[in-house]
Scaffold this motif. Sequence first.
Motif, PDB file in Angstrom:
ATOM      1  N   THR B 310      89.515 -16.119  63.675  1.00  0.00           N
ATOM      2  CA  THR B 310      88.541 -16.931  62.919  1.00  0.00           C
ATOM      3  C   THR B 310      89.190 -17.672  61.753  1.00  0.00           C
ATOM      4  O   THR B 310      88.694 -18.700  61.314  1.00  0.00           O
ATOM      5  CB  THR B 310      87.388 -16.050  62.388  1.00  0.00           C
ATOM      6  OG1 THR B 310      87.950 -14.976  61.628  1.00  0.00           O
ATOM      7  CG2 THR B 310      86.572 -15.474  63.531  1.00  0.00           C
ATOM      8  N   GLU B 311      90.293 -17.164  61.246  1.00  0.00           N
ATOM      9  CA  GLU B 311      91.018 -17.877  60.199  1.00  0.00           C
ATOM     10  C   GLU B 311      92.192 -18.666  60.800  1.00  0.00           C
ATOM     11  O   GLU B 311      92.327 -19.856  60.572  1.00  0.00           O
ATOM     12  CB  GLU B 311      91.552 -16.883  59.156  1.00  0.00           C
ATOM     13  CG  GLU B 311      92.302 -17.553  58.003  1.00  0.00           C
ATOM     14  CD  GLU B 311      92.747 -16.546  56.934  1.00  0.00           C
ATOM     15  OE1 GLU B 311      93.083 -15.399  57.293  1.00  0.00           O
ATOM     16  OE2 GLU B 311      92.757 -16.918  55.749  1.00  0.00           O
ATOM     17  N   ASP B 312      93.010 -17.989  61.590  1.00  0.00           N
ATOM     18  CA  ASP B 312      94.282 -18.613  61.981  1.00  0.00           C
ATOM     19  C   ASP B 312      94.155 -19.599  63.137  1.00  0.00           C
ATOM     20  O   ASP B 312      94.962 -20.519  63.246  1.00  0.00           O
ATOM     21  CB  ASP B 312      95.321 -17.530  62.286  1.00  0.00           C
ATOM     22  CG  ASP B 312      95.678 -16.766  61.021  1.00  0.00           C
ATOM     23  OD1 ASP B 312      95.923 -17.436  60.000  1.00  0.00           O
ATOM     24  OD2 ASP B 312      95.675 -15.525  61.041  1.00  0.00           O
ATOM     25  N   VAL B 313      93.164 -19.427  63.979  1.00  0.00           N
ATOM     26  CA  VAL B 313      92.882 -20.484  64.955  1.00  0.00           C
ATOM     27  C   VAL B 313      92.123 -21.604  64.249  1.00  0.00           C
ATOM     28  O   VAL B 313      92.551 -22.756  64.244  1.00  0.00           O
ATOM     29  CB  VAL B 313      92.086 -19.947  66.171  1.00  0.00           C
ATOM     30  CG1 VAL B 313      91.625 -21.097  67.060  1.00  0.00           C
ATOM     31  CG2 VAL B 313      92.945 -18.974  66.981  1.00  0.00           C
ATOM     32  N   CYS B 314      91.018 -21.254  63.593  1.00  0.00           N
ATOM     33  CA  CYS B 314      90.131 -22.287  63.030  1.00  0.00           C
ATOM     34  C   CYS B 314      90.780 -23.089  61.907  1.00  0.00           C
ATOM     35  O   CYS B 314      90.553 -24.287  61.786  1.00  0.00           O
ATOM     36  CB  CYS B 314      88.850 -21.651  62.498  1.00  0.00           C
ATOM     37  SG  CYS B 314      87.822 -20.954  63.792  1.00  0.00           S
ATOM     38  N   TYR B 315      91.554 -22.442  61.055  1.00  0.00           N
ATOM     39  CA  TYR B 315      92.105 -23.117  59.871  1.00  0.00           C
ATOM     40  C   TYR B 315      93.609 -23.335  59.980  1.00  0.00           C
ATOM     41  O   TYR B 315      94.242 -23.766  59.029  1.00  0.00           O
ATOM     42  CB  TYR B 315      91.736 -22.331  58.602  1.00  0.00           C
ATOM     43  CG  TYR B 315      90.251 -22.419  58.355  1.00  0.00           C
ATOM     44  CD1 TYR B 315      89.734 -23.358  57.473  1.00  0.00           C
ATOM     45  CD2 TYR B 315      89.363 -21.622  59.079  1.00  0.00           C
ATOM     46  CE1 TYR B 315      88.367 -23.488  57.292  1.00  0.00           C
ATOM     47  CE2 TYR B 315      87.994 -21.745  58.907  1.00  0.00           C
ATOM     48  CZ  TYR B 315      87.507 -22.675  58.016  1.00  0.00           C
ATOM     49  OH  TYR B 315      86.154 -22.817  57.847  1.00  0.00           O
ATOM     50  N   GLY B 316      94.173 -23.014  61.139  1.00  0.00           N
ATOM     51  CA  GLY B 316      95.600 -23.228  61.354  1.00  0.00           C
ATOM     52  C   GLY B 316      95.825 -24.068  62.604  1.00  0.00           C
ATOM     53  O   GLY B 316      96.174 -25.241  62.532  1.00  0.00           O
ATOM     54  N   LEU B 317      95.562 -23.480  63.767  1.00  0.00           N
ATOM     55  CA  LEU B 317      95.836 -24.205  65.013  1.00  0.00           C
ATOM     56  C   LEU B 317      94.920 -25.413  65.186  1.00  0.00           C
ATOM     57  O   LEU B 317      95.364 -26.455  65.675  1.00  0.00           O
ATOM     58  CB  LEU B 317      95.698 -23.263  66.221  1.00  0.00           C
ATOM     59  CG  LEU B 317      96.629 -22.047  66.250  1.00  0.00           C
ATOM     60  CD1 LEU B 317      96.539 -21.352  67.607  1.00  0.00           C
ATOM     61  CD2 LEU B 317      98.074 -22.427  65.953  1.00  0.00           C
ATOM     62  N   VAL B 318      93.664 -25.282  64.793  1.00  0.00           N
ATOM     63  CA  VAL B 318      92.737 -26.406  64.990  1.00  0.00           C
ATOM     64  C   VAL B 318      93.178 -27.634  64.181  1.00  0.00           C
ATOM     65  O   VAL B 318      93.324 -28.724  64.747  1.00  0.00           O
ATOM     66  CB  VAL B 318      91.275 -25.982  64.692  1.00  0.00           C
ATOM     67  CG1 VAL B 318      90.355 -27.192  64.574  1.00  0.00           C
ATOM     68  CG2 VAL B 318      90.777 -25.034  65.785  1.00  0.00           C
ATOM     69  N   PRO B 319      93.436 -27.511  62.862  1.00  0.00           N
ATOM     70  CA  PRO B 319      93.924 -28.715  62.163  1.00  0.00           C
ATOM     71  C   PRO B 319      95.302 -29.162  62.649  1.00  0.00           C
ATOM     72  O   PRO B 319      95.565 -30.369  62.703  1.00  0.00           O
ATOM     73  CB  PRO B 319      93.955 -28.292  60.685  1.00  0.00           C
ATOM     74  CG  PRO B 319      93.872 -26.803  60.678  1.00  0.00           C
ATOM     75  CD  PRO B 319      93.125 -26.420  61.914  1.00  0.00           C
ATOM     76  N   ALA B 321      96.447 -28.987  65.706  1.00  0.00           N
ATOM     77  CA  ALA B 321      96.241 -29.713  66.969  1.00  0.00           C
ATOM     78  C   ALA B 321      95.665 -31.096  66.687  1.00  0.00           C
ATOM     79  O   ALA B 321      96.070 -32.090  67.302  1.00  0.00           O
ATOM     80  CB  ALA B 321      95.316 -28.912  67.888  1.00  0.00           C
ATOM     81  N   ALA B 322      94.736 -31.177  65.737  1.00  0.00           N
ATOM     82  CA  ALA B 322      94.131 -32.476  65.401  1.00  0.00           C
ATOM     83  C   ALA B 322      95.178 -33.411  64.792  1.00  0.00           C
ATOM     84  O   ALA B 322      95.224 -34.603  65.115  1.00  0.00           O
ATOM     85  CB  ALA B 322      92.965 -32.269  64.436  1.00  0.00           C
ATOM     86  N   LEU B 323      96.030 -32.873  63.924  1.00  0.00           N
ATOM     87  CA  LEU B 323      97.085 -33.692  63.319  1.00  0.00           C
ATOM     88  C   LEU B 323      98.095 -34.135  64.375  1.00  0.00           C
ATOM     89  O   LEU B 323      98.593 -35.261  64.333  1.00  0.00           O
ATOM     90  CB  LEU B 323      97.785 -32.905  62.203  1.00  0.00           C
ATOM     91  CG  LEU B 323      96.959 -32.742  60.917  1.00  0.00           C
ATOM     92  CD1 LEU B 323      97.522 -31.627  60.045  1.00  0.00           C
ATOM     93  CD2 LEU B 323      96.923 -34.066  60.135  1.00  0.00           C
ATOM     94  N   SER B 324      98.393 -33.250  65.320  1.00  0.00           N
ATOM     95  CA  SER B 324      99.325 -33.613  66.397  1.00  0.00           C
ATOM     96  C   SER B 324      98.782 -34.800  67.178  1.00  0.00           C
ATOM     97  O   SER B 324      99.490 -35.774  67.427  1.00  0.00           O
ATOM     98  CB  SER B 324      99.539 -32.422  67.342  1.00  0.00           C
ATOM     99  OG  SER B 324     100.101 -31.333  66.645  1.00  0.00           O
ATOM    100  N   ARG B 325      97.508 -34.700  67.549  1.00  0.00           N
ATOM    101  CA  ARG B 325      96.877 -35.804  68.285  1.00  0.00           C
ATOM    102  C   ARG B 325      96.952 -37.092  67.478  1.00  0.00           C
ATOM    103  O   ARG B 325      97.288 -38.145  67.998  1.00  0.00           O
ATOM    104  CB  ARG B 325      95.399 -35.474  68.564  1.00  0.00           C
ATOM    105  CG  ARG B 325      95.141 -34.890  69.946  1.00  0.00           C
ATOM    106  CD  ARG B 325      93.648 -34.821  70.256  1.00  0.00           C
ATOM    107  NE  ARG B 325      92.916 -33.970  69.330  1.00  0.00           N
ATOM    108  CZ  ARG B 325      92.870 -32.642  69.413  1.00  0.00           C
ATOM    109  NH1 ARG B 325      93.489 -32.008  70.388  1.00  0.00           N
ATOM    110  NH2 ARG B 325      92.192 -31.945  68.526  1.00  0.00           N
TER     111      ARG B 325
END
Lengths: 377, 377
Positions: B310-319, B321-325
């Motif tokens: 809930t922290e490391d996917v949502c506030y780590g991988l999710v942003p 991935a969005a920045l990568s895109r």
Amino acid sequence: MKKPCHMQARGRIQGLRKPLIIAVLGAGNGGQAMAGWLASRGCEVRLTDLFPNYLAPLRRLKAIELSGAVQAEGRVTVCRDPAGCVRGADMIILATAAPGHKRLVARMAPGLTDGQVLLATPGYFSSLTVPVYLKALGYKPRLVCAEAESLIYTCRSAEPGKVAVYFVKKKMGIGVQPQSEARRVLEMIRPFYPQMVDEGHSFKVALDNVNYALHPAILLFNAGWVEAARGNWIFYKEGVTPSVIRAVEGLDAERLALGSAAGLRLTPVYKLLKKFYRVPGANHLLSLLQRNPAYQNIQAPPVLDYRYFTEDVCYGLVPMAALSRKLGLAAPVMDSIIRLASLLLGRDLGRAGLRLSDMGLESLGRKELIRTLTGQA
Amino acid sequence: MKKPCHMQARGRIQGLRKPLIIAVLGAGNGGQAMAGWLASRGCEVRLTDLFPNYLAPLRRLKAIELSGAVQAEGRVTVCRDPAGCVRGADMIILATAAPGHKRLVARMAPGLTDGQVLLATPGYFSSLTVPVYLKALGYKPRLVCAEAESLIYTCRSAEPGKVAVYFVKKKMGIGVQPQSEARRVLEMIRPFYPQMVDEGHSFKVALDNVNYALHPAILLFNAGWVEAARGNWIFYKEGVTPSVIRAVEGLDAERLALGSAAGLRLTPVYKLLKKFYRVPGANHLLSLLQRNPAYQNIQAPPVLDYRYFTEDVCYGLVPMAALSRKLGLAAPVMDSIIRLASLLLGRDLGRAGLRLSDMGLESLGRKELIRTLTGQA
């Protein structure tokens, strides 16, 4: 008391004198079990395998013995040469893991003749791939290709010639290509396996495979545990949890959507398992898997480089994902599992897997594809 | 023997008389440990949390006690109101899990003034998000936002007011925004944490977070085990295996590529851990994780709905991935982990996670984005 029909048959098609000649390809758990049972029922059974070291100990034994849910013993002829094994056989049972299909087809090709029945159990799209593999080698026998939804036995062979059968599935769908031959195939096999019923399109049966629906996801979400404990835990009973079930159902939704897009009404994994097994009181997928008596001895694989990935990702999820794309569907769960399983194994399972060209489908458009697969437009 | 510099300081910035006033936001493992330590070194420490039930037992205690790798005891003032807690503080330490940042910022906003230092530990892109959150609420204090690569302590608090410290990280990068304030921030904090060093861009430090690099993948590949055993196993020692390491490294490659695309030379997870920890003889990521003495008591989470997702996917991988895109990079491993973790939890972690708009980056083009993040063109 009158004996049930399949007990009377003893290897003879009713009305015929000659025992049925059956070539079993694959001397693993399932192949040994089927060979032993069919031989015990009076069929003339030949058994071969791609790997000679599977065959050597069987050659020294007098018979294959089934214990547990089935008590039987049958004498089989062990063949080194797959072509010789299938020559003149009424039915060829493909009971080897899917990654071996292509090589096995090449080895048996010289022995094949028109009209022979090839039953793959489970199917893994073999009614599409086998003709393609044969054609590429210059062979064009008109085989009747049948696919089974699963292996009739839930079993493990811990030593050659001895198979512990945990369960014989209650009912099992078969798809025959061409469908006009379905009756002949069923008449041939039902004396020994009355559970087998005509399920229609072989492509539908290939998609209704619980192996792809279960193995890759359960293994992926327990990958660390498999390696940490070398698989020393019970696969379905312990590795399947409420969250894993959510993932399995997410994956299954993509499989069902693929079927719908092709005009096929596939069977949800829950219903397939309900059909196969007897699990008193289990009314959802979780309890069906955790409490299935047939699964209580199925250990997790000792390593990740195991058929749950190398067969069920490569020959199940990979072609399903490719077919989904071809039909304009997103399949992000399939794609994610393929991607992460590849990462775990350190090689690209997408590239190692079944391609549309292996199924003869690479150049078809959407409508043509559907027609080819299902006979519908 | 002369005392080391940070022992002399005892809460006073050298040359100043007044003790440093520090507001610690978050009364979990890390927040309690930092509050207790800083108070023991003479700082005036105030502690608050979003959840009053974390605070009540602390209010009844005289002091927070650190044991293990650090022996210390410090008296802190427990505040109910975050705005009152931060009012007049020289430094605000954000030690709460990232999903609480937005609400906490809203609660403390009325107490903030220009020039206050906000140190998030670890950062979770807070130097980007906090100004956006404040602005949206109509507050515009000119804060100095600092992000730390990680939490300085590897610790767990099993009961309120008592923290078992397994390890104090040897070295820890800090990124300060604006960078011109880095020296002031480091001078303020190094008397108490001489391990903290200037690592340059706060965005680089936000990306160099071992939490995202490790937690989601390790949890995902052990999801079944977590639920089956309710986390009753040792997370890094047992859950990290050679295959899991391959996946962690595949994920890390995407993180490093994101950094490169933004013109930042990020630190591989192996090197970050080498910098933080002392693991004799460990010369690859697997042994570093399995044999780290600081990790030998870190249990797996008892459930999957835990901050590792809930922290490391949502506030780590999710942003990420969005920045990568946004920077034109594919990030299939990040995408796959986000997708499958969402499936396991039964909700879309992508949608629940940090958006580019939370970082004020949604409308920027590629070049503008890079300039904003790193000061480079």
